[in-house]
Design an enzyme around this catalytic site. Sequence first.
Site, PDB file in Angstrom:
ATOM      1  N   ILE A  12       0.839  -1.207   0.000  1.00 41.12           N
ATOM      2  CA  ILE A  12       0.000   0.000   0.000  1.00 41.12           C
ATOM      3  C   ILE A  12       0.874   1.257   0.000  1.00 41.12           C
ATOM      4  CG2 ILE A  12      -1.926   1.209   1.112  1.00 41.12           C
ATOM      5  CD1 ILE A  12      -2.645  -1.475   2.474  1.00 41.12           C
ATOM      6  N   THR A 120      -6.084  -0.857  10.659  1.00 40.40           N
ATOM      7  CA  THR A 120      -6.863  -1.878   9.950  1.00 40.40           C
ATOM      8  C   THR A 120      -8.205  -2.143  10.636  1.00 40.40           C
ATOM      9  OG1 THR A 120      -6.890  -4.265   9.497  1.00 40.40           O
ATOM     10  CG2 THR A 120      -5.451  -3.559  11.259  1.00 40.40           C
ATOM     11  N   ASP A 121      -9.158  -2.627   9.867  1.00 40.59           N
ATOM     12  CA  ASP A 121     -10.456  -3.003  10.459  1.00 40.59           C
ATOM     13  C   ASP A 121     -10.321  -4.223  11.372  1.00 40.59           C
ATOM     14  OD1 ASP A 121     -10.102  -4.997   8.518  1.00 40.59           O
ATOM     15  OD2 ASP A 121     -12.015  -4.655   7.506  1.00 40.59           O
ATOM     16  N   GLU A 122      -9.194  -4.942  11.268  1.00 43.91           N
ATOM     17  CA  GLU A 122      -9.031  -6.158  12.089  1.00 43.91           C
ATOM     18  C   GLU A 122      -8.981  -5.841  13.578  1.00 43.91           C
ATOM     19  OE1 GLU A 122      -6.390  -9.200  10.833  1.00 43.91           O
ATOM     20  OE2 GLU A 122      -6.746  -8.807   8.720  1.00 43.91           O
ATOM     21  N   TYR A 144      -1.347 -10.327  15.049  1.00 45.14           N
ATOM     22  CA  TYR A 144      -1.220  -9.152  14.169  1.00 45.14           C
ATOM     23  C   TYR A 144      -2.219  -8.076  14.579  1.00 45.14           C
ATOM     24  CZ  TYR A 144      -2.416  -6.188  10.171  1.00 45.14           C
ATOM     25  OH  TYR A 144      -2.724  -5.108   9.370  1.00 45.14           O
ATOM     26  N   ALA A 146      -3.815  -7.684  17.337  1.00 44.10           N
ATOM     27  CA  ALA A 146      -3.536  -7.152  18.679  1.00 44.10           C
ATOM     28  C   ALA A 146      -2.406  -6.123  18.631  1.00 44.10           C
ATOM     29  CB  ALA A 146      -3.179  -8.294  19.627  1.00 44.10           C
ATOM     30  N   LYS A 148      -1.652  -4.204  16.066  1.00 44.86           N
ATOM     31  CA  LYS A 148      -2.183  -2.980  15.450  1.00 44.86           C
ATOM     32  C   LYS A 148      -3.085  -2.236  16.437  1.00 44.86           C
ATOM     33  CE  LYS A 148      -1.640  -1.726  11.712  1.00 44.86           C
ATOM     34  NZ  LYS A 148      -0.573  -0.935  11.023  1.00 44.86           N
ATOM     35  N   ASN A 173      -9.838  -4.956   3.766  1.00 46.67           N
ATOM     36  CA  ASN A 173      -8.851  -5.714   2.970  1.00 46.67           C
ATOM     37  C   ASN A 173      -8.566  -5.054   1.623  1.00 46.67           C
ATOM     38  OD1 ASN A 173      -9.660  -7.772   4.950  1.00 46.67           O
ATOM     39  ND2 ASN A 173      -8.492  -9.157   3.643  1.00 46.67           N
ATOM     40  N   TYR A 201      -8.967 -21.713   3.265  1.00 41.66           N
ATOM     41  CA  TYR A 201      -9.003 -22.039   4.693  1.00 41.66           C
ATOM     42  C   TYR A 201     -10.441 -22.337   5.134  1.00 41.66           C
ATOM     43  CZ  TYR A 201      -4.376 -19.691   4.855  1.00 41.66           C
ATOM     44  OH  TYR A 201      -3.080 -19.295   4.658  1.00 41.66           O
TER      45      TYR A 201
HETATM   46  P1  NAD Z   1       3.357  -4.825   3.433  1.00 44.99           P
HETATM   47  O1  NAD Z   1       3.729  -5.973   4.303  1.00 44.99           O
HETATM   48  O2  NAD Z   1       3.193  -5.041   1.973  1.00 44.99           O
HETATM   49  O3  NAD Z   1       4.442  -3.659   3.610  1.00 44.99           O
HETATM   50  C1  NAD Z   1       4.983  -3.300   4.851  1.00 44.99           C
HETATM   51  C2  NAD Z   1       6.246  -2.463   4.598  1.00 44.99           C
HETATM   52  O4  NAD Z   1       6.767  -2.053   5.870  1.00 44.99           O
HETATM   53  C3  NAD Z   1       7.365  -3.217   3.881  1.00 44.99           C
HETATM   54  O5  NAD Z   1       7.918  -2.408   2.856  1.00 44.99           O
HETATM   55  C4  NAD Z   1       8.395  -3.467   4.986  1.00 44.99           C
HETATM   56  O6  NAD Z   1       9.726  -3.543   4.486  1.00 44.99           O
HETATM   57  C5  NAD Z   1       8.187  -2.246   5.871  1.00 44.99           C
HETATM   58  N1  NAD Z   1       8.631  -2.470   7.252  1.00 44.99           N
HETATM   59  C6  NAD Z   1       8.357  -3.539   8.050  1.00 44.99           C
HETATM   60  N2  NAD Z   1       8.970  -3.374   9.241  1.00 44.99           N
HETATM   61  C7  NAD Z   1       9.612  -2.173   9.210  1.00 44.99           C
HETATM   62  C8  NAD Z   1      10.395  -1.442  10.149  1.00 44.99           C
HETATM   63  N3  NAD Z   1      10.655  -1.928  11.374  1.00 44.99           N
HETATM   64  N4  NAD Z   1      10.888  -0.236   9.779  1.00 44.99           N
HETATM   65  C9  NAD Z   1      10.642   0.258   8.524  1.00 44.99           C
HETATM   66  N5  NAD Z   1       9.936  -0.401   7.602  1.00 44.99           N
HETATM   67  C10 NAD Z   1       9.415  -1.591   7.936  1.00 44.99           C
HETATM   68  O7  NAD Z   1       2.041  -4.215   4.088  1.00 44.99           O
HETATM   69  P2  NAD Z   1       0.790  -3.500   3.390  1.00 44.99           P
HETATM   70  O8  NAD Z   1      -0.204  -4.523   3.038  1.00 44.99           O
HETATM   71  O9  NAD Z   1       1.292  -2.531   2.385  1.00 44.99           O
HETATM   72  O10 NAD Z   1       0.215  -2.699   4.649  1.00 44.99           O
HETATM   73  C11 NAD Z   1       0.667  -1.369   4.953  1.00 44.99           C
HETATM   74  C12 NAD Z   1      -0.043  -0.883   6.194  1.00 44.99           C
HETATM   75  O11 NAD Z   1      -1.446  -0.892   5.991  1.00 44.99           O
HETATM   76  C13 NAD Z   1       0.201  -1.760   7.419  1.00 44.99           C
HETATM   77  O12 NAD Z   1       0.345  -0.915   8.542  1.00 44.99           O
HETATM   78  C14 NAD Z   1      -1.053  -2.605   7.540  1.00 44.99           C
HETATM   79  O13 NAD Z   1      -1.301  -2.951   8.884  1.00 44.99           O
HETATM   80  C15 NAD Z   1      -2.093  -1.641   7.012  1.00 44.99           C
HETATM   81  N6  NAD Z   1      -3.281  -2.265   6.384  1.00 44.99           N
HETATM   82  C16 NAD Z   1      -3.140  -3.214   5.403  1.00 44.99           C
HETATM   83  C17 NAD Z   1      -4.268  -3.748   4.790  1.00 44.99           C
HETATM   84  C18 NAD Z   1      -4.163  -4.782   3.700  1.00 44.99           C
HETATM   85  O14 NAD Z   1      -5.196  -5.319   3.268  1.00 44.99           O
HETATM   86  N7  NAD Z   1      -2.990  -5.088   3.186  1.00 44.99           N
HETATM   87  C19 NAD Z   1      -5.535  -3.316   5.192  1.00 44.99           C
HETATM   88  C20 NAD Z   1      -5.640  -2.347   6.202  1.00 44.99           C
HETATM   89  C21 NAD Z   1      -4.501  -1.827   6.777  1.00 44.99           C
HETATM   90  O1  TDX Z   2      -4.158 -19.083   1.180  1.00 46.33           O
HETATM   91  C1  TDX Z   2      -5.074 -18.457   1.744  1.00 46.33           C
HETATM   92  N1  TDX Z   2      -6.331 -19.022   1.808  1.00 46.33           N
HETATM   93  C2  TDX Z   2      -7.383 -18.431   2.443  1.00 46.33           C
HETATM   94  O2  TDX Z   2      -8.491 -18.980   2.480  1.00 46.33           O
HETATM   95  C3  TDX Z   2      -4.875 -17.159   2.335  1.00 46.33           C
HETATM   96  C4  TDX Z   2      -3.522 -16.495   2.294  1.00 46.33           C
HETATM   97  C5  TDX Z   2      -5.961 -16.574   2.952  1.00 46.33           C
HETATM   98  N2  TDX Z   2      -7.163 -17.176   3.018  1.00 46.33           N
HETATM   99  C6  TDX Z   2      -8.287 -16.475   3.676  1.00 46.33           C
HETATM  100  C7  TDX Z   2      -7.999 -15.911   5.053  1.00 46.33           C
HETATM  101  C8  TDX Z   2      -8.850 -14.666   5.100  1.00 46.33           C
HETATM  102  O3  TDX Z   2     -10.168 -14.985   5.501  1.00 46.33           O
HETATM  103  O4  TDX Z   2      -8.581 -15.350   2.864  1.00 46.33           O
HETATM  104  C9  TDX Z   2      -8.889 -14.186   3.655  1.00 46.33           C
HETATM  105  C10 TDX Z   2      -7.888 -13.090   3.348  1.00 46.33           C
HETATM  106  O5  TDX Z   2      -6.639 -13.511   3.867  1.00 46.33           O
HETATM  107  P1  TDX Z   2      -5.332 -12.566   3.849  1.00 46.33           P
HETATM  108  O6  TDX Z   2      -5.065 -12.145   2.440  1.00 46.33           O
HETATM  109  O7  TDX Z   2      -4.250 -13.279   4.613  1.00 46.33           O
HETATM  110  O8  TDX Z   2      -5.858 -11.268   4.616  1.00 46.33           O
HETATM  111  P2  TDX Z   2      -6.473 -11.055   6.082  1.00 46.33           P
HETATM  112  O9  TDX Z   2      -6.043 -12.097   7.019  1.00 46.33           O
HETATM  113  O10 TDX Z   2      -7.956 -10.828   5.920  1.00 46.33           O
HETATM  114  O11 TDX Z   2      -5.739  -9.669   6.475  1.00 46.33           O
HETATM  115  C11 TDX Z   2      -5.561  -8.628   5.492  1.00 46.33           C
HETATM  116  O12 TDX Z   2      -6.506  -7.611   5.639  1.00 46.33           O
HETATM  117  C12 TDX Z   2      -6.387  -6.745   6.729  1.00 46.33           C
HETATM  118  C13 TDX Z   2      -4.152  -8.038   5.529  1.00 46.33           C
HETATM  119  O13 TDX Z   2      -3.198  -9.068   5.408  1.00 46.33           O
HETATM  120  C14 TDX Z   2      -3.933  -7.228   6.784  1.00 46.33           C
HETATM  121  O14 TDX Z   2      -2.649  -6.601   6.749  1.00 46.33           O
HETATM  122  C15 TDX Z   2      -4.993  -6.191   6.863  1.00 46.33           C
HETATM  123  O15 TDX Z   2      -4.872  -5.479   8.072  1.00 46.33           O
END
Ligand code: NAD
Ligand code: TDX
Length: 341
Positions: A12, A120-122, A144, A146, A148, A173, A201
């Site tokens: 993101i 995050t909504d989690e 995770y 907890a 956040k 998500n 899953y």
């Molecule tokens: P991501 O795992 O793709 O990226 C995380 C980045 O943070 C990476 O570039 C990593 O190198 C960097 N990082 C990790 N530890 C670090 C540290 N100690 N110092 C500096 N950099 C560090 O994650 P994402 O999916 O892009 O999520 C970004 C943010 O958005 C997170 O805070 C996550 O909780 C939040 N978020 C994600 C989702 C989702 O669906 N992916 C949804 C809601 C909120």
């Molecule tokens: O192989 C899989 N099979 C499966 O059924 C994986 C990787 C996931 N799943 C399920 C678990 C979840 O119900 O799919 C759903 C989405 O899984 P993830 O992509 O792991 O996301 P989720 O656990 O919902 O969390 C994501 O959304 C909120 C992000 O990883 C978080 O960073 C964000 O805060």
Amino acid sequence: MKLLVTGGAGFIGSNYIRYALSAHPDYRVINLDRLTYAGNLENLREVESSPGYTFIKGDIRDRDCLRDVEFDAIINFAAESHVDRSILDASPFLQTNIMGTHNLLEIARERACAFLHVSTDEVYGSTETGFFNEASPLQPNSPYAASKASSDMLVRAYVETYKIRAMITRCSNNYGPYQFPEKLVPLVIINALNRRPVPVYGDGMNVRDWIYAEDHCRAIDAVLHKGSAGEVYNIGSRNERPNIEVIRLLLEKVAGHLGLNKDELTGLINFVRDREGHDRRYAIDPSKVEKQLGWRPGTSFEEGISKTVDWYISNRQWWQRIISGEYMKYYDAQYGERLKK
Ligand code: NAD
Ligand code: TDX
């Protein structure tokens, strides 16, 4: 505006940096990233030579790496983000997500700069009915979530105690280009392209609320400019789907690209043991950000999923280099020598 973006080499964060530099050509963006397994500078190829962009390899837990860096606002994306990894080992999640955020809060306090914490909504936990709003209690269920929720609590405490100008966003998500292939959407696309089993899953009926990453980035920008200090904003697209429905749609789109009939890849679906503590349903009410900041999602789920599948098909090298481990070498090749000078 001089913006410090932490975690900008992740999914993101890199989408946000690309968006911010194109929407605000006058911005200066400093990307501070530790480059963990999830950080990939190849995500930022398009902007790496922009005059407004600077990269610093650094850790949010290390105050010193920001000593000589000036900025007006921090957007904190940096985190350990994958629930399954947090179940295997919570420790890096506590270190980065809690201690790292605390460190940034201290910096924001010292420098009196704005702080936008991307959460995050989690943190609200799971609900079978209704929607979480910003006043809902935090009931995180995975390590995770907890971690956040803990960081959100620290942000709140710093606003109350030290009056720092901080805001929190809680998004649902995300999916879209540059998402690391451990997450559901890219994992399904890549496994389908490679004709490998797609792990589902449990019964596949867990519900997630999906948003296209670029829409999330626009919302973050709206909060940065128009949000009020001390406020929390839920960000979501009102787009709930059971996992199995998302998976079937992805398989159908990939089949279309491969010139197959729409159901020809469904045989790859493989129901596996459920995730421990697997949240049944996430659902948030985004009306505050819509009404107060005028933000609306711009991409429908069908459109976003099609664009995402197209992107993974057109950018095979990007994910093949992740799967082979080659992507880890990009930092040294691009920046290592330059930084040593
Ligand atoms: P991501 O795992 O793709 O990226 C995380 C980045 O943070 C990476 O570039 C990593 O190198 C960097 N990082 C990790 N530890 C670090 C540290 N100690 N110092 C500096 N950099 C560090 O994650 P994402 O999916 O892009 O999520 C970004 C943010 O958005 C997170 O805070 C996550 O909780 C939040 N978020 C994600 C989702 C989702 O669906 N992916 C949804 C809601 C909120
Ligand atoms: O192989 C899989 N099979 C499966 O059924 C994986 C990787 C996931 N799943 C399920 C678990 C979840 O119900 O799919 C759903 C989405 O899984 P993830 O992509 O792991 O996301 P989720 O656990 O919902 O969390 C994501 O959304 C909120 C992000 O990883 C978080 O960073 C964000 O805060």
